[in-house]
Design a protein around this motif. Structure first.
Motif, PDB file in Angstrom:
ATOM      1  N   ILE A  40      40.673 100.454 -12.498  1.00  0.00           N
ATOM      2  CA  ILE A  40      40.711 101.818 -13.038  1.00  0.00           C
ATOM      3  C   ILE A  40      41.957 102.536 -12.534  1.00  0.00           C
ATOM      4  O   ILE A  40      42.285 102.475 -11.346  1.00  0.00           O
ATOM      5  CB  ILE A  40      39.457 102.613 -12.608  1.00  0.00           C
ATOM      6  CG1 ILE A  40      38.183 101.907 -13.082  1.00  0.00           C
ATOM      7  CG2 ILE A  40      39.513 104.040 -13.144  1.00  0.00           C
ATOM      8  CD1 ILE A  40      36.916 102.486 -12.462  1.00  0.00           C
ATOM      9  N   VAL A  41      42.626 103.240 -13.445  1.00  0.00           N
ATOM     10  CA  VAL A  41      43.678 104.182 -13.068  1.00  0.00           C
ATOM     11  C   VAL A  41      43.161 105.583 -13.363  1.00  0.00           C
ATOM     12  O   VAL A  41      42.609 105.844 -14.435  1.00  0.00           O
ATOM     13  CB  VAL A  41      44.982 103.920 -13.850  1.00  0.00           C
ATOM     14  CG1 VAL A  41      45.910 105.136 -13.778  1.00  0.00           C
ATOM     15  CG2 VAL A  41      45.695 102.698 -13.301  1.00  0.00           C
ATOM     16  N   SER A  42      43.321 106.507 -12.409  1.00  0.00           N
ATOM     17  CA  SER A  42      42.942 107.903 -12.597  1.00  0.00           C
ATOM     18  C   SER A  42      44.176 108.783 -12.438  1.00  0.00           C
ATOM     19  O   SER A  42      44.893 108.675 -11.437  1.00  0.00           O
ATOM     20  CB  SER A  42      41.878 108.314 -11.576  1.00  0.00           C
ATOM     21  OG  SER A  42      41.688 109.724 -11.615  1.00  0.00           O
ATOM     22  N   LEU A  43      44.405 109.653 -13.415  1.00  0.00           N
ATOM     23  CA  LEU A  43      45.578 110.521 -13.379  1.00  0.00           C
ATOM     24  C   LEU A  43      45.199 111.990 -13.231  1.00  0.00           C
ATOM     25  O   LEU A  43      45.938 112.883 -13.630  1.00  0.00           O
ATOM     26  CB  LEU A  43      46.423 110.317 -14.645  1.00  0.00           C
ATOM     27  CG  LEU A  43      47.000 108.912 -14.829  1.00  0.00           C
ATOM     28  CD1 LEU A  43      47.799 108.823 -16.129  1.00  0.00           C
ATOM     29  CD2 LEU A  43      47.870 108.506 -13.649  1.00  0.00           C
ATOM     30  N   LYS A  59      37.520 100.190  -7.087  1.00  0.00           N
ATOM     31  CA  LYS A  59      38.007  99.766  -8.402  1.00  0.00           C
ATOM     32  C   LYS A  59      39.290 100.487  -8.818  1.00  0.00           C
ATOM     33  O   LYS A  59      39.942 100.092  -9.778  1.00  0.00           O
ATOM     34  CB  LYS A  59      36.928  99.993  -9.466  1.00  0.00           C
ATOM     35  CG  LYS A  59      35.711  99.081  -9.319  1.00  0.00           C
ATOM     36  CD  LYS A  59      34.733  99.296 -10.467  1.00  0.00           C
ATOM     37  CE  LYS A  59      33.564  98.324 -10.374  1.00  0.00           C
ATOM     38  NZ  LYS A  59      32.611  98.495 -11.502  1.00  0.00           N
ATOM     39  N   LEU A  60      39.642 101.551  -8.108  1.00  0.00           N
ATOM     40  CA  LEU A  60      40.875 102.272  -8.419  1.00  0.00           C
ATOM     41  C   LEU A  60      42.084 101.438  -7.993  1.00  0.00           C
ATOM     42  O   LEU A  60      42.141 100.952  -6.869  1.00  0.00           O
ATOM     43  CB  LEU A  60      40.902 103.620  -7.699  1.00  0.00           C
ATOM     44  CG  LEU A  60      39.949 104.689  -8.226  1.00  0.00           C
ATOM     45  CD1 LEU A  60      39.865 105.861  -7.245  1.00  0.00           C
ATOM     46  CD2 LEU A  60      40.398 105.194  -9.595  1.00  0.00           C
ATOM     47  N   VAL A  61      43.037 101.298  -8.906  1.00  0.00           N
ATOM     48  CA  VAL A  61      44.255 100.535  -8.595  1.00  0.00           C
ATOM     49  C   VAL A  61      45.502 101.419  -8.610  1.00  0.00           C
ATOM     50  O   VAL A  61      46.575 100.992  -8.192  1.00  0.00           O
ATOM     51  CB  VAL A  61      44.433  99.359  -9.577  1.00  0.00           C
ATOM     52  CG1 VAL A  61      43.318  98.332  -9.375  1.00  0.00           C
ATOM     53  CG2 VAL A  61      44.489  99.824 -11.026  1.00  0.00           C
ATOM     54  N   GLY A  62      45.370 102.659  -9.094  1.00  0.00           N
ATOM     55  CA  GLY A  62      46.486 103.585  -9.122  1.00  0.00           C
ATOM     56  C   GLY A  62      45.998 104.974  -9.454  1.00  0.00           C
ATOM     57  O   GLY A  62      44.981 105.136 -10.139  1.00  0.00           O
ATOM     58  N   LEU A  99      41.708 106.970 -16.798  1.00  0.00           N
ATOM     59  CA  LEU A  99      41.048 108.274 -16.861  1.00  0.00           C
ATOM     60  C   LEU A  99      42.104 109.354 -16.642  1.00  0.00           C
ATOM     61  O   LEU A  99      42.871 109.292 -15.679  1.00  0.00           O
ATOM     62  CB  LEU A  99      39.971 108.381 -15.783  1.00  0.00           C
ATOM     63  CG  LEU A  99      38.895 107.293 -15.764  1.00  0.00           C
ATOM     64  CD1 LEU A  99      37.967 107.496 -14.556  1.00  0.00           C
ATOM     65  CD2 LEU A  99      38.090 107.292 -17.049  1.00  0.00           C
ATOM     66  N   LEU A 100      42.151 110.343 -17.528  1.00  0.00           N
ATOM     67  CA  LEU A 100      43.163 111.388 -17.394  1.00  0.00           C
ATOM     68  C   LEU A 100      42.696 112.658 -18.085  1.00  0.00           C
ATOM     69  O   LEU A 100      41.639 112.701 -18.717  1.00  0.00           O
ATOM     70  CB  LEU A 100      44.511 110.920 -17.962  1.00  0.00           C
ATOM     71  CG  LEU A 100      44.571 110.091 -19.260  1.00  0.00           C
ATOM     72  CD1 LEU A 100      43.968 110.801 -20.430  1.00  0.00           C
ATOM     73  CD2 LEU A 100      46.007 109.692 -19.556  1.00  0.00           C
ATOM     74  N   GLY A 101      43.499 113.727 -17.965  1.00  0.00           N
ATOM     75  CA  GLY A 101      43.185 114.993 -18.602  1.00  0.00           C
ATOM     76  C   GLY A 101      43.605 115.005 -20.058  1.00  0.00           C
ATOM     77  O   GLY A 101      44.528 114.281 -20.461  1.00  0.00           O
ATOM     78  N   LYS A 116      43.031 101.225 -22.839  1.00  0.00           N
ATOM     79  CA  LYS A 116      41.871 102.066 -23.093  1.00  0.00           C
ATOM     80  C   LYS A 116      42.028 103.362 -22.300  1.00  0.00           C
ATOM     81  O   LYS A 116      42.242 103.338 -21.084  1.00  0.00           O
ATOM     82  CB  LYS A 116      40.584 101.353 -22.676  1.00  0.00           C
ATOM     83  CG  LYS A 116      40.319 100.056 -23.443  1.00  0.00           C
ATOM     84  CD  LYS A 116      39.963 100.334 -24.895  1.00  0.00           C
ATOM     85  CE  LYS A 116      39.568  99.056 -25.623  1.00  0.00           C
ATOM     86  NZ  LYS A 116      39.181  99.320 -27.034  1.00  0.00           N
ATOM     87  N   VAL A 117      41.905 104.480 -22.992  1.00  0.00           N
ATOM     88  CA  VAL A 117      42.130 105.788 -22.385  1.00  0.00           C
ATOM     89  C   VAL A 117      40.911 106.675 -22.615  1.00  0.00           C
ATOM     90  O   VAL A 117      40.437 106.807 -23.740  1.00  0.00           O
ATOM     91  CB  VAL A 117      43.380 106.466 -22.998  1.00  0.00           C
ATOM     92  CG1 VAL A 117      43.521 107.891 -22.478  1.00  0.00           C
ATOM     93  CG2 VAL A 117      44.633 105.657 -22.685  1.00  0.00           C
TER      94      VAL A 117
END
Length: 304
Positions: A40-43, A59-62, A99-101, A116-117
């Motif tokens: 998972i990437v979270s921005l 699970k977060l990679v960035g 995951l982002l805004g 996938k966003v």
């Protein structure tokens, strides 16, 4: 027979974990993942904290440059912010989902690259509860979302109940940025203030985080001002602000950076945000509010 049964159960477990996950994000887009994501990437800091609160920090990679809590998330590769995300570095991390805004500029580009966003935008407390549920849905943990929300809501109620009568009904101006941008009654910050019995000078019809004419604050004459340490410098010297009751009576709560992080992020730490606001209200009811003794040091990359 036992071996066959065990093999069958393992196979069924594998099928369950690989079942598609479908969620509708805040754009109204329906996003289907082949299974519960493992990378998972979270921005967005609030989304980063939500993933971790749901137990999937590993699970977060960035993350974006502002995600600094918890410590394990702060140590992850930083990919920039809303307007300058490093797409090349992000793609190299091979995330199952980003995951982002909703306001992030990279959404179309990431989707064009086949990623996938899921875009989520919490502004009110109702949004926070909904977003918590959406992230939990992506992670396959809907029951955990209900448990976490009940804890957040219970903490806010607890801090409200602990306030003495003198700390209630104070007229408050909450500044989120020196433009000035305020936290209105329609924002999660404004809703927490209301739960604590405070009277926000910024009406709901102006929106969650409106940009104000500074004269609006002067005319409203709040009894208490809440502001981050970065924006507090020079506040009493703004034209006309020296006559505001909160300024004259030294009732200004100044948040140090780690407190500001808690207060401005619509996520799992909203109970802590309520505790900070309640402390401020108690101090203001008792007399002048002491200023922080820690000098302001902006975190690398600024604050969000």
């Amino acid at each position: 027979m036992r071996l066959i049964l065990a093999t069958t159960l393992l196979a069924l477990t594998g099928l369950t974990s690989a079942a598609p996950v479908t969620v509708q994000d805040d754009r109204g887009a329906t996003v289907t993942l082949p299974g519960v994501p493992k990378r998972i990437v979270s921005l967005l800091p609030s989304l980063t904290e939500t993933v971790c609160e749901l137990g999937d920090c590993a699970k977060l990679v960035g993350v974006d440059r502002f995600s600094n809590f918890p410590a394990s998330a702060a140590a992850l590769p930083k990919l920039g912010g809303l307007d300058d995300t490093s797409i090349e570095a992000l793609v190299a991390l091979k995330p199952d989902v980003v995951l982002l805004g909703v306001s992030a500029r990279v959404i179309d580009r990431l989707e064009a690259l086949g990623l996938k966003v899921v875009a989520l935008e919490p502004r009110s407390m109702g949004d926070v509860q909904r977003v918590l549920g959406k992230v939990a849905q992506v992670l396959g943990k809907p029951d955990d979302a209900r448990r976490i929300w009940n804890r957040i809501d219970g903490a806010i109620s607890f801090h409200a109940q602990q306030l003495p009568p003198a700390a209630r009904a104070l007229r408050v101006y909450y500044e989120v940025d020196a433009a000035p941008y305020a936290a209105g009654r329609a924002s999660f910050i404004g809703e927490i203030l209301e739960r604590l019995g405070a009277k926000n000078i910024v009406p709901a019809e102006l929106g969650p985080f409106p940009k104000l004419n500074p004269e609006f604050v002067v005319r409203a004459d709040p009894q208490l001002i809440m502001v981050g340490q970065r924006s507090a410098s020079g506040l009493p010297q703004r034209p006309g602000w020296g006559g505001i009751r909160a300024v004259k009576q030294q009732k200004i709560c100044v948040w140090v950076p780690n407190e500001s992080d808690v207060l401005v992020r619509p996520g799992p730490r909203m109970g802590e945000a309520a505790a900070l606001m309640a402390r401020c209200l108690r101090q203001a009811a008792a007399g002048p509010v002491p200023l922080p003794t820690t000098p302001f040091n902006a975190p690398p990359g600024g604050m969000r």
